[in-house]
Design an enzyme around this catalytic site. Sequence first.
Site, PDB file in Angstrom:
ATOM      1  N   LYS A  82      10.415  -7.712   1.899  1.00 45.48           N
ATOM      2  CA  LYS A  82       9.071  -8.029   2.426  1.00 45.48           C
ATOM      3  C   LYS A  82       9.101  -9.434   2.987  1.00 45.48           C
ATOM      4  CE  LYS A  82       5.082  -5.940   2.664  1.00 45.48           C
ATOM      5  NZ  LYS A  82       4.932  -4.483   2.851  1.00 45.48           N
TER       6      LYS A  82
ATOM      7  N   LYS B 217      14.454  -3.151   3.863  1.00 45.10           N
ATOM      8  CA  LYS B 217      13.364  -2.803   4.775  1.00 45.10           C
ATOM      9  C   LYS B 217      12.030  -3.192   4.182  1.00 45.10           C
ATOM     10  CE  LYS B 217      12.164  -0.227   8.419  1.00 45.10           C
ATOM     11  NZ  LYS B 217      11.359  -1.372   8.829  1.00 45.10           N
TER      12      LYS B 217
ATOM     13  N   LYS C  34       9.634   2.565  -3.359  1.00 43.72           N
ATOM     14  CA  LYS C  34       9.041   3.480  -2.371  1.00 43.72           C
ATOM     15  C   LYS C  34      10.136   4.204  -1.592  1.00 43.72           C
ATOM     16  CE  LYS C  34       5.579   1.506  -0.399  1.00 43.72           C
ATOM     17  NZ  LYS C  34       4.688   0.750   0.472  1.00 43.72           N
TER      18      LYS C  34
HETATM   19  P1  NAD Z   1      -4.704  -4.004   8.619  1.00 43.68           P
HETATM   20  O1  NAD Z   1      -4.669  -5.475   8.802  1.00 43.68           O
HETATM   21  O2  NAD Z   1      -4.523  -3.130   9.817  1.00 43.68           O
HETATM   22  O3  NAD Z   1      -6.077  -3.519   7.924  1.00 43.68           O
HETATM   23  C1  NAD Z   1      -6.643  -4.053   6.771  1.00 43.68           C
HETATM   24  C2  NAD Z   1      -8.149  -3.853   6.892  1.00 43.68           C
HETATM   25  O4  NAD Z   1      -8.773  -4.188   5.650  1.00 43.68           O
HETATM   26  C3  NAD Z   1      -8.772  -4.736   7.968  1.00 43.68           C
HETATM   27  O5  NAD Z   1      -9.577  -3.956   8.826  1.00 43.68           O
HETATM   28  C4  NAD Z   1      -9.592  -5.741   7.163  1.00 43.68           C
HETATM   29  O6  NAD Z   1     -10.739  -6.211   7.851  1.00 43.68           O
HETATM   30  C5  NAD Z   1      -9.959  -4.915   5.952  1.00 43.68           C
HETATM   31  N1  NAD Z   1     -10.368  -5.709   4.784  1.00 43.68           N
HETATM   32  C6  NAD Z   1      -9.948  -6.938   4.432  1.00 43.68           C
HETATM   33  N2  NAD Z   1     -10.568  -7.332   3.305  1.00 43.68           N
HETATM   34  C7  NAD Z   1     -11.412  -6.343   2.947  1.00 43.68           C
HETATM   35  C8  NAD Z   1     -12.314  -6.151   1.885  1.00 43.68           C
HETATM   36  N3  NAD Z   1     -12.489  -7.074   0.947  1.00 43.68           N
HETATM   37  N4  NAD Z   1     -13.020  -4.982   1.833  1.00 43.68           N
HETATM   38  C9  NAD Z   1     -12.853  -4.034   2.763  1.00 43.68           C
HETATM   39  N5  NAD Z   1     -11.999  -4.166   3.806  1.00 43.68           N
HETATM   40  C10 NAD Z   1     -11.287  -5.292   3.897  1.00 43.68           C
HETATM   41  O7  NAD Z   1      -3.612  -3.704   7.493  1.00 43.68           O
HETATM   42  P2  NAD Z   1      -2.917  -2.326   7.173  1.00 43.68           P
HETATM   43  O8  NAD Z   1      -1.622  -2.284   7.893  1.00 43.68           O
HETATM   44  O9  NAD Z   1      -3.894  -1.214   7.317  1.00 43.68           O
HETATM   45  O10 NAD Z   1      -2.562  -2.546   5.626  1.00 43.68           O
HETATM   46  C11 NAD Z   1      -3.516  -2.322   4.608  1.00 43.68           C
HETATM   47  C12 NAD Z   1      -2.786  -2.170   3.276  1.00 43.68           C
HETATM   48  O11 NAD Z   1      -1.851  -1.087   3.375  1.00 43.68           O
HETATM   49  C13 NAD Z   1      -1.969  -3.381   2.833  1.00 43.68           C
HETATM   50  O12 NAD Z   1      -1.990  -3.430   1.425  1.00 43.68           O
HETATM   51  C14 NAD Z   1      -0.558  -3.033   3.296  1.00 43.68           C
HETATM   52  O13 NAD Z   1       0.434  -3.706   2.536  1.00 43.68           O
HETATM   53  C15 NAD Z   1      -0.551  -1.549   3.037  1.00 43.68           C
HETATM   54  N6  NAD Z   1       0.450  -0.788   3.809  1.00 43.68           N
HETATM   55  C16 NAD Z   1       0.475  -0.825   5.166  1.00 43.68           C
HETATM   56  C17 NAD Z   1       1.416  -0.060   5.858  1.00 43.68           C
HETATM   57  C18 NAD Z   1       1.429   0.026   7.369  1.00 43.68           C
HETATM   58  O14 NAD Z   1       2.227   0.820   7.902  1.00 43.68           O
HETATM   59  N7  NAD Z   1       0.584  -0.694   8.095  1.00 43.68           N
HETATM   60  C19 NAD Z   1       2.370   0.674   5.147  1.00 43.68           C
HETATM   61  C20 NAD Z   1       2.320   0.692   3.744  1.00 43.68           C
HETATM   62  C21 NAD Z   1       1.347  -0.053   3.095  1.00 43.68           C
END
Ligand code: NAD
Length: 470
Positions: free
Chosen positions: A106, A70, A94
């Site tokens: 991934k 996953k 995790k």
């Molecule tokens: P997303 O694309 O919805 O949001 C990321 C945000 O970060 C965007 O709004 C983007 O504009 C902003 N961003 C990019 N560069 C930036 C910077 N330099 N400074 C400040 N903001 C910046 O992505 P997400 O799903 O929220 O994922 C974010 C992180 O969380 C990633 O590392 C992802 O692997 C992790 N994550 C996500 C999930 C999930 O369910 N979506 C689960 C576990 C981990």
Amino acid sequence: MSSSPTSFFDTVCKNFDKAAAFTGHPQGLLDQIKACNSVYQFMFPVQTDEGYDVISAWRVEHSQHKLPTKGGIRFSENVNEDEVKALAALMTYKCAIVDVPFGGAKGAVKINPAKYTLEELQRITRRYTAELVKKNFIGPGIDVPAPDYGTGPREMAWIVDTYQALNPSSIDAAACVTGKPVSQGGIRGRKEATGRGVFYAIREVCSVAEDMKALGLSTGLDGKRVIVQGLGNVGYHAAKFIQEGGGIIVGLAEYEGAIYNPKGLDLEAVIKHRKETRSIRNFPGATTLDSNRAALEMECDILVPAALENQLTEENAPRIKARIIAEGANGPTTAEAEDILLKKGIMIIPDMYANAGGVTVSYFEWLKNLQHVRMGRMGRRFTERSMGQVIDVIEKATGKKITDQQKALLVRGPDEEDLVNSGLEDTMILAYHEIRSIWKQTKGIDLRTAAFISAVNKIATSYIELGIFP
Ligand code: NAD
């Protein structure tokens, strides 16, 4: 001459090795747990208005000790194989930490989604899915993707539709991917789940008086000053639930800039301002900082990096003022930064625990798809009727009437979202105390190492019980 920074996958492996030394498992078993089992790198063409683009893509299955594997799919032009391997490995650990019975995986597509039209993005997503089907890298019992950076429910709907078209007789096809829109077999509460999980993690950490005292903080989330980097899915929801839970959002950072107000920022007002002006900069009443990274270094109690990896580095770590860092993003802290932050006495709530809410609720969605029934559908009315009868008996026995408002609260049976949030809350609380007890019992380790020890022990047990290792 300074040495080159450690790669993301090397950082994960380094953290693994640090923890593995405390477990006493044989080296061969540890090597097997650490290695990426399958790395599928492929290229495919997509027709655009200007001709053809040949796109690089990956799917990495880090560990198949439990199936399916996953992990999310990332659309980003900066992605590379090392990063996908690191993220797949983190997924394995995790899932083990929060007792989700999956191996880690991934996927990634090396594109800037903003450069493509909606039709082109759909073509890319469908072609990527077809390539995974061809090589058996997707399926309800094989490997189940989910959203990640740059993807969301829309892409997941395209994936399930493509998979279903290629597997027309599979009754469980909806379970081939999670994070789908609710109308396409998704589950209520998935969108908010990672951010909500980050909030539960922070709240639980802040509830332990002994640990808060050691950090020089009061017990509880109430009144704690919080800075969040990234206002995407994880960052926005984490900030929202933290604010609702009594925390004060004093700083926010997005790619276009950062704002700070020690008295607190109204999150929804900032979101509205960003919609209207296309930027969080110049939000009335707040200071607009010189650079978006500057927000990380501002005065606060809790810092939530929730955008992307490698944000806390050797360069800025000495200037971080937060007492707690809650890693909403995957890998926001480099190995070099971590050493500095820990020496400063900062508590790091590691990504593999802090952002595990997403995969936890993905697991609930997968279960819902296999059960073919919405959670709560069978029992909600029964619970309400039973509770109503209990209240009638109490009223008769005491001769006192309960108000209609109180009655409505008491008899309410749980719907799907209630059950999802309850399962998520329970998972995050139990996992934290499991990690914390390892942290407290093992001299000289930090919370990340404790989380790794918890994961390594669970995965090792799995391999030993399967007879793969004696
Ligand atoms: P997303 O694309 O919805 O949001 C990321 C945000 O970060 C965007 O709004 C983007 O504009 C902003 N961003 C990019 N560069 C930036 C910077 N330099 N400074 C400040 N903001 C910046 O992505 P997400 O799903 O929220 O994922 C974010 C992180 O969380 C990633 O590392 C992802 O692997 C992790 N994550 C996500 C999930 C999930 O369910 N979506 C689960 C576990 C981990």
